[in-house]
Enzyme design. Structure first.
Site, PDB file in Angstrom:
ATOM      1  CG  ASN A 269      97.203 -30.906  25.707  1.00  0.00           C
ATOM      2  OD1 ASN A 269      97.414 -30.277  24.920  1.00  0.00           O
ATOM      3  ND2 ASN A 269      96.010 -31.197  26.490  1.00  0.00           N
TER       4      ASN A 269
ATOM      5  CB  CYS B 207      94.427 -26.512  20.985  1.00  0.00           C
ATOM      6  SG  CYS B 207      94.217 -26.101  22.743  1.00  0.00           S
TER       7      CYS B 207
ATOM      8  CG  HIS C  86      97.519 -24.883  26.178  1.00  0.00           C
ATOM      9  ND1 HIS C  86      97.549 -25.964  27.125  1.00  0.00           N
ATOM     10  CD2 HIS C  86      96.605 -25.037  25.133  1.00  0.00           C
ATOM     11  CE1 HIS C  86      96.527 -26.750  26.709  1.00  0.00           C
ATOM     12  NE2 HIS C  86      95.893 -26.123  25.606  1.00  0.00           N
TER      13      HIS C  86
ATOM     14  CE1 TYR D 267      95.884 -25.350  30.116  1.00  0.00           C
ATOM     15  CE2 TYR D 267      94.385 -24.563  28.350  1.00  0.00           C
ATOM     16  CZ  TYR D 267      94.918 -25.431  29.238  1.00  0.00           C
ATOM     17  OH  TYR D 267      93.876 -26.653  29.231  1.00  0.00           O
TER      18      TYR D 267
END
Length: 428
Positions: free
Chosen positions: A147, A168, A197, A248
């Site tokens: 990340n 992801c 995200h 997120y």
């Protein structure tokens, strides 16, 4: 037939048994000759590498496990490179989470100013890996789980020739969560659109009809969505944006609530993860343990191995499967630049990745959010590549989770000093 060489960079991670579990499940699809486990933390590498070896042996796989602290040895003539690096380890993450709180900002591992700092530490290392791949394994694929995955893909794909895919576990879990809606239909297409995200399911097309708008208004007696488990978004919010957001986005849509929650917590998530990691490493040292322990699921990363290993299998076996990955837009979304790295459904085969244009329209709210955060990422990548402090400030002034200039500057300066040892591009 020549067996595959898989390089795992950051192999001392407690996630590695999850990854190995994925290869065990697909042992008939992927003839792996060797796993080159590379890490600079030799103690963790020894523990986790031995655990991986026991897991393979217990499942009658003859794949060799070679532990090394040399990037060159790991990359030499490899077929797939899996990167799961954490520059500065969990101690750096904890600083990313706690220092911003002093300035009234959310401290988070992958987004906002915390995610920005993780990007600054990680970009130089991932660029080094990409440079060495050009020399030692130019045909290999780089599957990156480190990340912030989207920002790192933006850096590598637009500044190297590396065949890189940003990955992801959020998309695979989101798509799994809406499967109850698709049960019983024969022709199903899910529109998944966004950045890493910062993503949404914008359509669930079943036998020619988009069922998502109707399903976003169906609630059970508790007021939660009937068909989508674990949704923490208000129904009126979902109706307003007409899409199902990734988890997120709670940091964006409920910024004040999230900030208050973080300020009240006794321990940051990084501190909790550090405790879990310590316990897992103790468990991995048990010579009788030969399978992934249930406790690993507490660390996060559910479906990590499924996402990574199924993607590798789709490439190696030329499957023409659909996977959600971070890759260049290449015209799939007409409101983004061709070279913008986006997170989107793609067709995957031996020739690579082809983004799929969504069936339905993307609304202006999502377009605006994506363009704003992509602009932030572009400034952040310049800061990470060249050590440009002004680009760092410009990036953070755009990000909705950062505050005004004085707060940003205070937090940025303290974070940069705290991470000085991992920011060679800024402190030459």
């Amino acid at each position: 037939m020549k067996g595959l060489k898989i390089a795992v960079i950051g192999a001392g991670s407690t996630y590695t048994p999850e990854l190995i579990n994925g290869f065990i499940k697909r042992k008939n699809e992927l003839p792996v000759d060797s796993f080159f486990m590379m890490d600079i933390d030799e103690e963790k590498l020894e523990i986790v590498g031995n655990m991986a070896e026991r897991m393979l042996n217990a499942n009658s796989l003859s794949s060799k496990v070679i532990k090394t602290n040399s990037l060159k040895a790991a990359l030499d003539n490899t077929d797939f490179v899996i990167a799961q690096i954490r520059v500065g380890k969990l101690d750096a993450r904890i600083k990313d989470e706690k220092i911003p709180l002093k300035y009234g900002m959310i401290g988070q591992e992958t987004t906002g100013i915390g995610g920005f700092m993780k990007g600054m530490r990680t970009i130089p290392v991932l660029m080094e890996i990409a440079g060495l791949m050009k020399e030692y394994c130019p045909e290999a694929w780089l599957i990156n789980f480190s990340n912030p995955s989207g920002m790192l893909a933006e850096a590598v794909l637009n500044n190297t020739e590396t065949k890189m895919i940003g990955l992801c576990n959020v998309p695979i879990n989101m798509i799994k969560s809406v499967q109850p809606i698709t049960n019983g239909f024969s022709d199903v297409t899910i529109d998944y659109v966004g950045l890493n995200h910062l993503s949404w399911i914008t359509g669930i097309h079943c036998d020619g009809e988009n069922l998502l708008p109707k399903k976003l208004t169906e609630v059970d007696t508790s007021g939660k969505l009937k068909n989508i488990p674990n949704s923490d978004f208000d129904i009126d919010l979902l109706k307003a944006i007409n899409a199902y957001p990734c988890g997120y986005l709670t940091y964006y849509y409920y910024k004040e609530r999230q900030l208050k929650h973080l300020l009240k917590e006794e321990k940051s998530r990084g501190e909790v993860c550090k405790e879990i990691e310590k316990e897992l490493l103790q468990m991995y040292q048990n010579p009788e343990l030969k399978e992934k322990p249930p406790m690993l699921d507490k660390r996060g990363g559910a479906m990590y191995s499924e996402a990574a290993v199924s993607l590798i299998s789709a490439i190696y076996n030329d499957k023409n499967e659909i996977h959600v990955v971070n890759t260049k837009n290449n015209g799939a979304l007409d409101f983004m630049d061709r070279n913008d790295v986006i997170e989107i459904s793609c067709t995957v085969n031996k020739n690579g990745i082809v983004p799929i244009q969504p069936k339905g329209p993307v609304n202006e709210h999502i377009k605006g959010m994506m363009r704003m955060i992509k602009t932030y990422e572009k400034h952040a990548v310049k800061a990470g590549l060249y050590g440009d402090y002004n680009e760092a400030v410009k990036a953070l002034l755009i990000h909705p989770l950062a505050n005004d200039y004085n707060q940003i500057k205070g937090a940025l300066d303290e974070l940069m000093e705290a991470h000085r040892d991992y920011l060679p591009q800024f402190y030459r």
